[in-house]
Design an enzyme around this catalytic site. Structure first.
Site, PDB file in Angstrom:
ATOM      1  N   GLY A  17       0.813  -1.211   0.000  1.00  0.00           N
ATOM      2  CA  GLY A  17       0.000   0.000   0.000  1.00  0.00           C
ATOM      3  C   GLY A  17       0.845   1.259   0.000  1.00  0.00           C
ATOM      4  O   GLY A  17       0.500   2.242   0.661  1.00  0.00           O
ATOM      5  N   ALA A  18       1.940   1.260  -0.757  1.00  0.00           N
ATOM      6  CA  ALA A  18       2.896   2.378  -0.708  1.00  0.00           C
ATOM      7  C   ALA A  18       2.694   3.411  -1.804  1.00  0.00           C
ATOM      8  O   ALA A  18       3.520   4.312  -1.958  1.00  0.00           O
ATOM      9  CB  ALA A  18       4.325   1.835  -0.781  1.00  0.00           C
ATOM     10  N   SER A  19       1.621   3.319  -2.559  1.00  0.00           N
ATOM     11  CA  SER A  19       1.426   4.272  -3.651  1.00  0.00           C
ATOM     12  C   SER A  19       0.916   5.621  -3.170  1.00  0.00           C
ATOM     13  O   SER A  19       0.999   6.616  -3.884  1.00  0.00           O
ATOM     14  CB  SER A  19       0.457   3.694  -4.690  1.00  0.00           C
ATOM     15  OG  SER A  19      -0.806   3.424  -4.097  1.00  0.00           O
ATOM     16  N   ARG A  20       0.405   5.666  -1.943  1.00  0.00           N
ATOM     17  CA  ARG A  20      -0.118   6.932  -1.407  1.00  0.00           C
ATOM     18  C   ARG A  20      -0.184   6.856   0.112  1.00  0.00           C
ATOM     19  O   ARG A  20       0.079   5.816   0.721  1.00  0.00           O
ATOM     20  CB  ARG A  20      -1.514   7.219  -1.969  1.00  0.00           C
ATOM     21  CG  ARG A  20      -2.571   6.208  -1.560  1.00  0.00           C
ATOM     22  CD  ARG A  20      -3.952   6.590  -2.093  1.00  0.00           C
ATOM     23  NE  ARG A  20      -4.004   6.469  -3.528  1.00  0.00           N
ATOM     24  CZ  ARG A  20      -4.351   5.357  -4.185  1.00  0.00           C
ATOM     25  NH1 ARG A  20      -4.681   4.265  -3.493  1.00  0.00           N
ATOM     26  NH2 ARG A  20      -4.379   5.314  -5.485  1.00  0.00           N
ATOM     27  N   GLY A  23       1.743   4.699   3.652  1.00  0.00           N
ATOM     28  CA  GLY A  23       2.757   3.837   3.047  1.00  0.00           C
ATOM     29  C   GLY A  23       3.782   4.631   2.267  1.00  0.00           C
ATOM     30  O   GLY A  23       4.995   4.382   2.377  1.00  0.00           O
ATOM     31  N   LYS A  42      -1.653  -1.764  -5.632  1.00  0.00           N
ATOM     32  CA  LYS A  42      -2.507  -2.119  -6.768  1.00  0.00           C
ATOM     33  C   LYS A  42      -2.576  -1.041  -7.840  1.00  0.00           C
ATOM     34  O   LYS A  42      -2.734  -1.348  -9.018  1.00  0.00           O
ATOM     35  CB  LYS A  42      -3.938  -2.392  -6.282  1.00  0.00           C
ATOM     36  CG  LYS A  42      -4.090  -3.594  -5.395  1.00  0.00           C
ATOM     37  CD  LYS A  42      -5.559  -3.909  -5.177  1.00  0.00           C
ATOM     38  CE  LYS A  42      -6.315  -2.700  -4.643  1.00  0.00           C
ATOM     39  NZ  LYS A  42      -7.758  -2.991  -4.462  1.00  0.00           N
ATOM     40  N   ASP A  74      -1.785  -7.053  -5.302  1.00  0.00           N
ATOM     41  CA  ASP A  74      -3.013  -7.106  -4.513  1.00  0.00           C
ATOM     42  C   ASP A  74      -2.741  -8.150  -3.436  1.00  0.00           C
ATOM     43  O   ASP A  74      -2.556  -9.331  -3.752  1.00  0.00           O
ATOM     44  CB  ASP A  74      -4.194  -7.519  -5.388  1.00  0.00           C
ATOM     45  CG  ASP A  74      -5.516  -7.549  -4.639  1.00  0.00           C
ATOM     46  OD1 ASP A  74      -5.491  -7.629  -3.385  1.00  0.00           O
ATOM     47  OD2 ASP A  74      -6.576  -7.511  -5.290  1.00  0.00           O
ATOM     48  N   TYR A 168     -14.625  -4.983  11.009  1.00  0.00           N
ATOM     49  CA  TYR A 168     -13.380  -4.216  10.827  1.00  0.00           C
ATOM     50  C   TYR A 168     -12.429  -4.441  11.989  1.00  0.00           C
ATOM     51  O   TYR A 168     -11.222  -4.632  11.796  1.00  0.00           O
ATOM     52  CB  TYR A 168     -13.692  -2.726  10.686  1.00  0.00           C
ATOM     53  CG  TYR A 168     -12.461  -1.850  10.699  1.00  0.00           C
ATOM     54  CD1 TYR A 168     -11.529  -1.923   9.672  1.00  0.00           C
ATOM     55  CD2 TYR A 168     -12.224  -0.954  11.743  1.00  0.00           C
ATOM     56  CE1 TYR A 168     -10.391  -1.125   9.682  1.00  0.00           C
ATOM     57  CE2 TYR A 168     -11.092  -0.163  11.763  1.00  0.00           C
ATOM     58  CZ  TYR A 168     -10.178  -0.250  10.730  1.00  0.00           C
ATOM     59  OH  TYR A 168      -9.048   0.535  10.749  1.00  0.00           O
ATOM     60  N   LYS A 172      -8.716  -5.998  11.736  1.00  0.00           N
ATOM     61  CA  LYS A 172      -7.552  -5.194  12.131  1.00  0.00           C
ATOM     62  C   LYS A 172      -6.793  -5.869  13.265  1.00  0.00           C
ATOM     63  O   LYS A 172      -5.559  -5.852  13.303  1.00  0.00           O
ATOM     64  CB  LYS A 172      -8.020  -3.796  12.547  1.00  0.00           C
ATOM     65  CG  LYS A 172      -6.979  -2.714  12.330  1.00  0.00           C
ATOM     66  CD  LYS A 172      -6.642  -2.533  10.866  1.00  0.00           C
ATOM     67  CE  LYS A 172      -5.504  -1.533  10.702  1.00  0.00           C
ATOM     68  NZ  LYS A 172      -5.038  -1.447   9.321  1.00  0.00           N
TER      69      LYS A 172
END
Length: 524
Positions: A17-20, A23, A42, A74, A168, A172
């Site tokens: 999850g490092a695209s935004r 992360g 993704k 993913d 959730y 988590k």
């Protein structure tokens, strides 16, 4: 902010999850040291609402001084995870740090959460974290600075964190349980820890959850990046910890946390799963758990004749010593009851029942007419005059608090109407000038409906139905929670965080209403 030391130079950091968001912030912090970053996410194409892709993130990482390897991953797909790990090892020679950041969220209760959404959260949060860790561990074990960091909360079993978003929370906590187990399993080889923010962090997800204006109540992603960097600097022996960002940065010497605020000086929204705001948490707990159970126990003593007619309660001398009450399983199984010693003293000091006006603030209790009659407490002193003479004053009527008029026995609609009447009496031109907002309340459940509070018109207006002017803030909740909120039994912040309150519109104006409620509580 925490300065870089070069500690991570040459290290390979695998981040899901490092695209935004968080992360990417952790990736950029490590890149400043000259680290190699594997961007496992993704997003490959620009999204109209969600900024950033694995390729734009790679460009930023390279510009910051690091080396980037964007990989389409993913975390629900084990093959994609394994492929990315292989590419990382082939490109950089190994993996030193894994950050399990990818996460899915849905703050919906059990009946409102579709099975598809449950599967998504379990697959991304728990299963994805487990599989990514499993794929990286063989290579992490070869590193001298091996770390696994999960972005997950401390394991807090307070029921309030399960009640409104059970799926959730389970998903988590699955990430946190990976920390608990893997830290022990790989002790001495890999440091495994969890990191969680004390306050809300401004991300795209928070914008979707909180709506416009929520960013002023948040901190920047930089605080998580700095906290993660502090963890990475530590040895493998630093393992099995559930770390709060602010706490570890205080250890680093950070004192002014306004540097991380989106709006310095603005009140911040506490994050989920932390009982570190005692007043708010206790108000929330009382709103649904300990107080109702305490009241039900008291009502059983008053309303169920078999409890009063049992001769052993009246004749056995042990009643004065109360061993039976202390040994009852239901009392021992409720930790909140153990925290209130007066529960054990009440059979000897019955007046305490009358000294707790909040017992009458619960609508469900007032719907039981027996509470008004209370014939049994009047008979108890006559049945045991020698054992408890101090109970004789008990039947004397006590002055009723103002809330008694706000909470009539039936129906909830009457409680809401009476609450608005008292709110109206509390308004003034000064309050209107200071607030300048129109609030709309969508109340669900028994006798729900639409109500408004107009604090723009001269003198202020309240009423049933939609306001004449468009509402600045729309609040949706149950009628019972609405009454509790305006009477001070449920704080709006905790109602929002626990999912009881949904807000649309200007969050800053919603905060103004919370301050107004605090001012009005003395009258309510």
């Amino acid at each position: 902010m925490l300065p870089n030391t070069g500690k991570l130079a040459g290290c390979t950091v695998f981040i899901t999850g490092a695209s935004r968001g968080i992360g990417k912030a952790i990736a950029l912090k490590a890149a400043k040291d000259g680290a190699n970053i594997v961007i496992a996410a993704k997003t490959t194409q620009r999204h109209p609402k969600l900024l950033g892709t694995i390729y734009t993130a790679a460009e930023e990482i390279e510009a910051a001084g690091g080396k980037a390897l964007p990989c389409v991953v993913d975390v629900r797909d084990e093959q994609q995870i394994n492929s990315a790990v292989e590419k990382a090892v082939e490109r950089f020679g190994g993996i030193d740090i894994l950050v399990n950041n990818a996460s899915a969220i849905s703050l919906t209760n059990t009946l409102e959460t579709p099975t598809k959404r449950v599967d998504l959260m379990m697959s991304v949060n728990t299963r994805g974290t487990y599989l990514t860790s499993k794929a990286c561990i063989p290579f992490l074990k070869k590193s001298k600075v091996a770390h696994i960091l999960n972005l997950s909360p401390p394991l807090n079993l307070n029921p309030m964190w399960f009640k409104q978003h059970c799926a959730y929370t389970i998903a988590k906590y699955g990430m946190s349980m990976c920390v608990l187990g893997m830290a022990e399993e790989f002790r001495g080889e890999i440091a495994v820890n969890a990191l969680w923010p004390r306050t809300a962090i401004h991300t795209a997800a928070m914008d979707m959850l909180g709506g416009a204006g929520v960013e002023s109540q948040c901190r920047k992603v930089d605080i998580i990046a700095d906290a993660a960097y502090s963890i990475f600097k530590r040895p493998k022996s630093f393992t099995g910890n559930f770390i709060i960002d602010e706490n570890i940065l205080k250890e680093e010497g950070i004192k002014d946390f306004d540097i991380y605020a989106i709006t310095p000086g603005h009140p911040l929204l506490p994050d989920f799963f932390l009982d570190e705001h005692p007043d708010a948490v206790m108000e929330e707990k009382e709103s649904y758990d300990p107080v109702p159970e305490v009241k039900e126990e008291k009502l059983q003593l008053q309303e169920q004749p078999q409890l009063q007619e049992q001769p052993q309660l009246q004749e056995k001398p042990q009643l004065q010593e109360q061993p039976q009450l202390q040994e009852k399983p239901q009392l021992q199984e409720q930790p909140q009851l153990q925290e209130q010693p007066q529960l054990q003293e009440q059979p000897q000091q019955q007046p305490q029942l009358q000294e707790q006006p909040q017992l009458q603030e619960k609508p469900q209790l007032q719907e039981q007419p027996q509470q008004q009659e209370k014939p049994q407490p009047q008979q108890q002193p006559q049945q045991q005059p020698q054992q408890r003479p101090q109970q004789r004053p008990q039947p004397q009527p006590q002055p009723q608090p103002l809330l008694q008029s706000v909470l009539p026995p039936k129906p909830h609609f009457g409680a809401v109407e009476e609450t608005f009447r008292i709110v109206k009496d509390s308004l003034s031109d000064e309050v209107v000038r200071a607030t300048q907002a129109v609030y709309q309340f969508e109340l669900s459940g028994e006798d729900g409906g639409t109500w408004f509070l107009d604090l723009k018109s001269k003198g202020g207006k309240v009423g049933h139905g939609e306001p004449s002017d468009r509402a600045d803030v729309v609040m949706s909740m149950a009628t019972e929670d609405f009454v509790k909120m305006f009477s001070g039994k449920l704080k709006p912040t905790m109602a929002f965080m626990s999912g009881k309150l949904k807000i649309k519109g200007n969050i800053a104006l919603a905060i103004k209403l919370e301050k107004l409620m605090t001012h009005m509580n003395s009258r309510l």
